[in-house]
Design a protein around this motif. Sequence first.
Motif, PDB file in Angstrom:
ATOM      1  N   LEU A 193       0.850  -1.191   0.000  1.00 60.54           N
ATOM      2  CA  LEU A 193       0.000   0.000   0.000  1.00 60.54           C
ATOM      3  C   LEU A 193       0.884   1.239   0.000  1.00 60.54           C
ATOM      4  CD1 LEU A 193      -2.874   1.185   0.188  1.00 60.54           C
ATOM      5  CD2 LEU A 193      -2.626   1.140   2.675  1.00 60.54           C
ATOM      6  N   ILE A 194       0.746   2.066  -1.041  1.00 58.43           N
ATOM      7  CA  ILE A 194       1.545   3.281  -1.168  1.00 58.43           C
ATOM      8  C   ILE A 194       0.643   4.451  -1.544  1.00 58.43           C
ATOM      9  CG2 ILE A 194       3.637   2.036  -1.803  1.00 58.43           C
ATOM     10  CD1 ILE A 194       3.113   2.788  -4.708  1.00 58.43           C
ATOM     11  N   HIS A 195       1.200   5.641  -1.462  1.00 58.47           N
ATOM     12  CA  HIS A 195       0.430   6.839  -1.797  1.00 58.47           C
ATOM     13  C   HIS A 195       0.145   6.909  -3.292  1.00 58.47           C
ATOM     14  CE1 HIS A 195      -1.100  10.915  -1.458  1.00 58.47           C
ATOM     15  NE2 HIS A 195      -0.230  11.319  -2.356  1.00 58.47           N
ATOM     16  N   GLN A 196       1.195   6.760  -4.083  1.00 56.79           N
ATOM     17  CA  GLN A 196       1.065   6.883  -5.534  1.00 56.79           C
ATOM     18  C   GLN A 196       2.243   6.178  -6.186  1.00 56.79           C
ATOM     19  OE1 GLN A 196      -0.219  10.714  -7.393  1.00 56.79           O
ATOM     20  NE2 GLN A 196       1.795  10.717  -8.310  1.00 56.79           N
ATOM     21  N   LEU A 197       2.000   5.519  -7.310  1.00 49.33           N
ATOM     22  CA  LEU A 197       3.089   4.833  -8.025  1.00 49.33           C
ATOM     23  C   LEU A 197       3.600   5.748  -9.128  1.00 49.33           C
ATOM     24  CD1 LEU A 197       4.810   2.333  -8.305  1.00 49.33           C
ATOM     25  CD2 LEU A 197       3.079   1.344  -9.801  1.00 49.33           C
ATOM     26  N   GLY A 198       4.598   6.559  -8.772  1.00 49.59           N
ATOM     27  CA  GLY A 198       5.215   7.476  -9.713  1.00 49.59           C
ATOM     28  C   GLY A 198       6.704   7.518  -9.474  1.00 49.59           C
ATOM     29  N   VAL A 199       7.378   8.459 -10.103  1.00 52.22           N
ATOM     30  CA  VAL A 199       8.826   8.577  -9.956  1.00 52.22           C
ATOM     31  C   VAL A 199       9.160   8.987  -8.525  1.00 52.22           C
ATOM     32  CG1 VAL A 199      10.887   9.801 -10.722  1.00 52.22           C
ATOM     33  CG2 VAL A 199       9.127   9.156 -12.382  1.00 52.22           C
ATOM     34  N   GLY A 200      10.016   8.237  -7.880  1.00 53.84           N
ATOM     35  CA  GLY A 200      10.438   8.542  -6.521  1.00 53.84           C
ATOM     36  C   GLY A 200      11.283   7.420  -5.963  1.00 53.84           C
ATOM     37  N   GLY A 201      12.034   7.723  -4.911  1.00 48.98           N
ATOM     38  CA  GLY A 201      12.915   6.723  -4.328  1.00 48.98           C
ATOM     39  C   GLY A 201      12.158   5.562  -3.704  1.00 48.98           C
ATOM     40  N   LEU A 202      11.092   5.856  -2.970  1.00 53.10           N
ATOM     41  CA  LEU A 202      10.292   4.791  -2.361  1.00 53.10           C
ATOM     42  C   LEU A 202       9.743   3.865  -3.438  1.00 53.10           C
ATOM     43  CD1 LEU A 202       7.548   5.288   0.371  1.00 53.10           C
ATOM     44  CD2 LEU A 202       7.114   3.884  -1.640  1.00 53.10           C
TER      45      LEU A 202
END
Length: 397
Positions: free
Chosen positions: A26-35
């Motif tokens: 579960l994540i906030h949003q699947l976009g460009v980022g280290g997480l």
Amino acid sequence: MLEDTDGDLFETIPDEVAPAPLIVHLIHQLGVGGLENGLVNLINHMPPERYRHAIVCLKESTSFHRRITRPGVEIISLNKREGKDWGHYLRLYQTLRRLRPQLIHTRNLGSIEGQLLAAVAGVKCRVHGEHGRDMADLHGRSLKYNLLRQMLRPLVGHFIAVSGDLQRWLVERIGAQPARVTHIGNGVDSLLFHPRLGPPAAVGPPGFLCENAFVVGSVGRMVDVKDFATLVRAFLLLLRAEPGPRTRLRLLIVGAGPCRADCIAMLQQAGAGALAWLPGERDDIAQLMRAMDLFVLPSLAEGSSNTILEAMASALPVVATAVGGNVDLVQAGWTGALVPPRSPELLAEAIARYYRTPDLGPRHGARARRQILAEHGLPAMAHAYLAVYDAMTAPRR
């Protein structure tokens, strides 16, 4: 074939093989980022027969999902509206009831409330990861946010921290039991990110690179917490220091975000627009890093920076701010340099040392590459997560 009581042979039908246990991330949003990059690397490198994976985004997924090479990963967007969207709690509950995962893994403050919904939905194995902080709470001292974490702490079966700093904070401030907190640093693909072989590739607009150019580079989301404005100010200070650097010094910042326009404006107003290239979001990060001579990360807060790991794997020396997990990765005076945040003068001095000492960067970069090969491989990272998941899902006596 088996023989029955009458001596006849008959063919056995094998039992249907049960599918591997499902993990919901579960994540906030699947976009460009280290997480998000770390999550994609984890899914791609875990043994496919051990666990299945689904990614549930509180907001939405972007084209970043194309980096997932493992087949069968379901991606679900709950399309949460800005602010309080009570409906997304119902959508999350219904999604968990449909998927019936054996384990849920939430990440960072934005998704920690999913621990409560998962418990209500009957998900018995629950893991929460802390990957870094943002401008709203740079040092993890917000009473409101920490109270939320402390209230949900009993629901979390195990915590994962990507840096030693976050591991200590979970124990000392949030009150997690030390035995229920594991430090797992990020890993990096050391085959994709490798040292420059031969002259640097031509990058940037015509005329950007000159003969013997010294390229100061960085990669990241251009948001306030990354503080790329301080890097731009340090670059401009170096250009004003003496006439020499202007002929060779170049700045390359790769990434998109709201701060990009301000950084470009600062460079243009100083008459240095032609000496810098800020191309926005790119998919050829590994190639662009091989055009750099020095990597700089001026962040105000960091967990375990993927871009630092990628730079080190590319045999680049690293100048970074002494915040969060940066101090775990960069060995000052050995593989790079550490400076205080929001200090353009000290950042400029650190960059100048590499610019003025030609053999220092390659020496520190080679050590950085060796450190990556020894400590930050993707298989080792995947194995560490696998150990946590196995311990959580193992049958209890």
